[in-house]
Each structure stands twice: as structure tokens, then as C-alpha cells.
Design an enzyme around this catalytic site. Sequence first.
Site, PDB file in Angstrom:
ATOM      1  N   SER A   9       9.112  -7.537  -3.079  1.00 24.33           N
ATOM      2  CA  SER A   9       7.950  -6.680  -3.304  1.00 24.33           C
ATOM      3  C   SER A   9       7.295  -7.022  -4.633  1.00 24.33           C
ATOM      4  O   SER A   9       7.930  -6.916  -5.692  1.00 24.33           O
ATOM      5  CB  SER A   9       8.375  -5.216  -3.326  1.00 24.33           C
ATOM      6  OG  SER A   9       7.306  -4.438  -3.837  1.00 24.33           O
ATOM      7  N   HIS A  32       6.062  -8.977   0.154  1.00 24.09           N
ATOM      8  CA  HIS A  32       5.749  -7.582   0.483  1.00 24.09           C
ATOM      9  C   HIS A  32       4.720  -7.063  -0.523  1.00 24.09           C
ATOM     10  O   HIS A  32       4.947  -7.090  -1.734  1.00 24.09           O
ATOM     11  CB  HIS A  32       7.045  -6.773   0.419  1.00 24.09           C
ATOM     12  CG  HIS A  32       6.920  -5.340   0.798  1.00 24.09           C
ATOM     13  ND1 HIS A  32       6.959  -4.907   2.106  1.00 24.09           N
ATOM     14  CD2 HIS A  32       6.782  -4.227   0.040  1.00 24.09           C
ATOM     15  CE1 HIS A  32       6.849  -3.583   2.142  1.00 24.09           C
ATOM     16  NE2 HIS A  32       6.744  -3.138   0.902  1.00 24.09           N
ATOM     17  N   ASP A  34       2.509  -3.974  -1.737  1.00 25.48           N
ATOM     18  CA  ASP A  34       2.404  -2.521  -1.692  1.00 25.48           C
ATOM     19  C   ASP A  34       1.010  -2.060  -2.110  1.00 25.48           C
ATOM     20  O   ASP A  34       0.641  -2.175  -3.275  1.00 25.48           O
ATOM     21  CB  ASP A  34       3.448  -1.891  -2.623  1.00 25.48           C
ATOM     22  CG  ASP A  34       4.856  -1.983  -2.055  1.00 25.48           C
ATOM     23  OD1 ASP A  34       5.063  -1.543  -0.911  1.00 25.48           O
ATOM     24  OD2 ASP A  34       5.742  -2.511  -2.758  1.00 25.48           O
ATOM     25  N   MET A  36      -1.325   1.075  -2.706  1.00 21.42           N
ATOM     26  CA  MET A  36      -1.214   2.525  -2.950  1.00 21.42           C
ATOM     27  C   MET A  36      -2.550   3.065  -3.432  1.00 21.42           C
ATOM     28  O   MET A  36      -3.245   2.409  -4.205  1.00 21.42           O
ATOM     29  CB  MET A  36      -0.167   2.790  -4.022  1.00 21.42           C
ATOM     30  CG  MET A  36       1.197   2.197  -3.729  1.00 21.42           C
ATOM     31  SD  MET A  36       2.372   2.728  -4.988  1.00 21.42           S
ATOM     32  CE  MET A  36       3.818   1.779  -4.518  1.00 21.42           C
ATOM     33  N   HIS A  65       2.197  -3.434   3.025  1.00 24.80           N
ATOM     34  CA  HIS A  65       2.691  -2.066   3.221  1.00 24.80           C
ATOM     35  C   HIS A  65       1.653  -1.108   2.656  1.00 24.80           C
ATOM     36  O   HIS A  65       1.482  -1.008   1.441  1.00 24.80           O
ATOM     37  CB  HIS A  65       4.051  -1.919   2.495  1.00 24.80           C
ATOM     38  CG  HIS A  65       4.638  -0.548   2.543  1.00 24.80           C
ATOM     39  ND1 HIS A  65       5.693  -0.159   1.741  1.00 24.80           N
ATOM     40  CD2 HIS A  65       4.334   0.546   3.291  1.00 24.80           C
ATOM     41  CE1 HIS A  65       6.003   1.106   2.000  1.00 24.80           C
ATOM     42  NE2 HIS A  65       5.188   1.559   2.921  1.00 24.80           N
ATOM     43  N   MET A  67       0.369   2.295   1.650  1.00 25.82           N
ATOM     44  CA  MET A  67       0.705   3.688   1.323  1.00 25.82           C
ATOM     45  C   MET A  67      -0.599   4.377   0.964  1.00 25.82           C
ATOM     46  O   MET A  67      -0.868   4.703  -0.199  1.00 25.82           O
ATOM     47  CB  MET A  67       1.732   3.716   0.186  1.00 25.82           C
ATOM     48  CG  MET A  67       3.122   3.327   0.666  1.00 25.82           C
ATOM     49  SD  MET A  67       4.211   2.834  -0.667  1.00 25.82           S
ATOM     50  CE  MET A  67       3.678   1.131  -0.830  1.00 25.82           C
ATOM     51  N   MET A 136      11.825   3.951   5.083  1.00 24.41           N
ATOM     52  CA  MET A 136      11.840   4.041   3.618  1.00 24.41           C
ATOM     53  C   MET A 136      13.171   4.630   3.160  1.00 24.41           C
ATOM     54  O   MET A 136      13.580   5.693   3.642  1.00 24.41           O
ATOM     55  CB  MET A 136      10.703   4.942   3.120  1.00 24.41           C
ATOM     56  CG  MET A 136       9.296   4.408   3.338  1.00 24.41           C
ATOM     57  SD  MET A 136       8.944   2.830   2.527  1.00 24.41           S
ATOM     58  CE  MET A 136       9.301   3.198   0.801  1.00 24.41           C
ATOM     59  N   GLY A 144      12.123   0.568  -8.278  1.00 21.23           N
ATOM     60  CA  GLY A 144      13.235   0.867  -9.168  1.00 21.23           C
ATOM     61  C   GLY A 144      13.932   2.200  -8.946  1.00 21.23           C
ATOM     62  O   GLY A 144      14.675   2.663  -9.807  1.00 21.23           O
ATOM     63  N   ASP A 174      13.126  -0.458   3.004  1.00 20.88           N
ATOM     64  CA  ASP A 174      12.392  -0.629   1.746  1.00 20.88           C
ATOM     65  C   ASP A 174      12.765   0.487   0.784  1.00 20.88           C
ATOM     66  O   ASP A 174      12.599   1.666   1.091  1.00 20.88           O
ATOM     67  CB  ASP A 174      10.881  -0.597   2.055  1.00 20.88           C
ATOM     68  CG  ASP A 174       9.996  -0.797   0.833  1.00 20.88           C
ATOM     69  OD1 ASP A 174      10.502  -1.112  -0.259  1.00 20.88           O
ATOM     70  OD2 ASP A 174       8.763  -0.637   1.004  1.00 20.88           O
ATOM     71  N   GLY A 196      12.281  -5.250  -4.525  1.00 21.65           N
ATOM     72  CA  GLY A 196      11.381  -5.449  -5.656  1.00 21.65           C
ATOM     73  C   GLY A 196      12.158  -5.816  -6.901  1.00 21.65           C
ATOM     74  O   GLY A 196      12.290  -6.986  -7.265  1.00 21.65           O
ATOM     75  N   SER A 197      12.728  -4.804  -7.547  1.00 18.17           N
ATOM     76  CA  SER A 197      13.424  -5.045  -8.813  1.00 18.17           C
ATOM     77  C   SER A 197      14.600  -6.000  -8.674  1.00 18.17           C
ATOM     78  O   SER A 197      14.871  -6.778  -9.590  1.00 18.17           O
ATOM     79  CB  SER A 197      13.859  -3.716  -9.446  1.00 18.17           C
ATOM     80  OG  SER A 197      14.153  -2.753  -8.467  1.00 18.17           O
TER      81      SER A 197
HETATM   82  C1  DX5 Z   1       7.999   1.808  -3.011  1.00 19.97           C
HETATM   83  C2  DX5 Z   1       7.554   0.501  -2.420  1.00 19.97           C
HETATM   84  C3  DX5 Z   1       8.608  -0.519  -2.458  1.00 19.97           C
HETATM   85  C4  DX5 Z   1       9.090  -0.895  -3.853  1.00 19.97           C
HETATM   86  C5  DX5 Z   1      10.534  -1.245  -3.747  1.00 19.97           C
HETATM   87  O1  DX5 Z   1       7.146   2.809  -2.648  1.00 19.97           O
HETATM   88  O2  DX5 Z   1       7.163   0.664  -1.074  1.00 19.97           O
HETATM   89  O3  DX5 Z   1       8.220  -1.692  -1.736  1.00 19.97           O
HETATM   90  O4  DX5 Z   1       8.394  -1.949  -4.420  1.00 19.97           O
HETATM   91  O5  DX5 Z   1      11.036  -1.470  -5.018  1.00 19.97           O
HETATM   92  P1  DX5 Z   1      12.597  -1.537  -5.316  1.00 19.97           P
HETATM   93  O6  DX5 Z   1      13.150  -2.656  -4.464  1.00 19.97           O
HETATM   94  O7  DX5 Z   1      12.658  -1.808  -6.765  1.00 19.97           O
HETATM   95  O8  DX5 Z   1      13.173  -0.214  -4.914  1.00 19.97           O
HETATM   96 ZN    ZN Z   2       6.895  -1.172   0.123  1.00 21.47          ZN
END
Ligand code: DX5
Ligand code: ZN
Length: 222
Positions: A9, A32, A34, A36, A65, A67, A136, A144, A174, A196-197
Site C-alpha cells: 500500500s 495498492h 488508497d 480517501m 481501494h 474509501m 478490512m 500502521g 487489508d 503498507g508499513s
Molecule cells: C487503511 C488502508 C490500508 C493501509 C494499510 O485504511 O486501506 O491499505 O494502507 O496499512 P498497514 O499495512 O500499515 O496497516
Molecule cells: Zn487499502
Amino acid sequence: MSDARINPSILAADFVNMQADLARIANADFVHVDVMDNHFVPNLTFGPQMVQRIQETSPVPLDVHLMITDADRWAPGYAELGAASVTFHLEAAEHPVALARRLRQIGSRAGVAVKPTTAVEPLFDVLDEFDQILVMTVEPGFGGQSFLADQLPKLTRLYDEARRRGSQVWLQVDGGISESTIARAAAAGADTFVAGSAVFGAADPDAAIAALRARAASAHRH
Ligand code: DX5
Ligand code: ZN
């Protein structure tokens, strides 16, 4: 299962060095992305203009993705710019099946995502309308956060139902995916993993992807 898919991500990437960070994940299956809107979730990232540039720059296909609210209106634009997959939230779509059909017609994979408080059972009768279902394992909005293990039974129910129906739908997870949580998600039935992290926080993101993929593949539910 063939290889587990690992989709880093870019929420965890450096937004002003996106091209360099994309080059660090050439071993990923998808990137990925995101999106938002500060409305569906309390955070804001970017829109179609930025996603278009990521599309032009990324070494791997895009897994978008969304959101955002009013997915029916905005999701098709991301398919039109060439994203390999577009996932909208079930909670944000007025007509999820019609929207999925539209995304497929444009040429992208159609995905639907559920927040931790949303049940997956309403999707059982329409599994074939989707190419992937995203469970989710954090409240969407931020990277994170800690992995919500209480979401795992949803993956197992989807996995068993998909098998029963002979569906090829991918089951994506995710939120909070790391070397210490990915095996549990794979054992529950996930085959596609967003991280992500755990990827961008590693000294060598490509090595982190390979390690995550190996752990998931050896733990996957049969
Ligand atoms: C959160 C996002 C994720 C996020 C995951 O709302 O949809 O894709 O980047 O990050 P980590 O892997 O750090 O939880
Ligand atoms: Zn995501």
C-alpha cells in the site's frame, strides 16, 4: 493456491518521492492505491489525477481501494484510467452489483470491500459479480494500525462459500498485515494481502514482499 499475492500500500510510501518508492516494489503483484475523501473516512489522500500518474509510472498493475462516498459516481473513472482492479466499499455504493458490472465492462477487475462492522453474508448470493472481496482488518482510514483478528472468521466463511459455489473470487485482506499476522490471514482463507508499513517500513521492500509471500503461501487454507 498458486502464489500468494502481495500488494504493497503506497499509503506508507513517501508521497513526494512516489516514483522512487514504486521502483522499490517491482516484485509486488499489484500496487495498492488508497483513495480517501475525508468523508467516508477521516483522512484525505488523492484523486484521479494522482492515480493516473501512478498508473503511468508503476512497474506493476494498480489495485485501487476507494474509501470514498458515492462510489457509483466515482469508481468507473478509476477503471477508465487503466487500473487493473477497482474496489469500492459496500457501505458506500447504492447499487453494488450494477457498479461491479460497469467496472468489468470498462475492463478492470471489480472489487467490493467491507469495514469491520459490516457482515459478508449479503455477498454470498452475488459472489460471481465480483473478482475480489476485501475484508478490512482495521477500521479504514490510516496505515500502521493493529490487526483485528476478530475479522478472520469472515474470511473463512467467504472462503468456504466460494469453494462451495466453485467461485474463483480472490479474497483480499487489508490492515495490520505483517510477518507476524499474515499466516493467520492466509490460514483463514485470504489469498491476496495488502501491506503498507510492513513493506515500506522495511530496509529492503522487495525482500519484505518475498518474505510475506512465502509465509502466506505456506500457511494458506486448503
Ligand atoms: C487503511 C488502508 C490500508 C493501509 C494499510 O485504511 O486501506 O491499505 O494502507 O496499512 P498497514 O499495512 O500499515 O496497516
Ligand atoms: Zn487499502
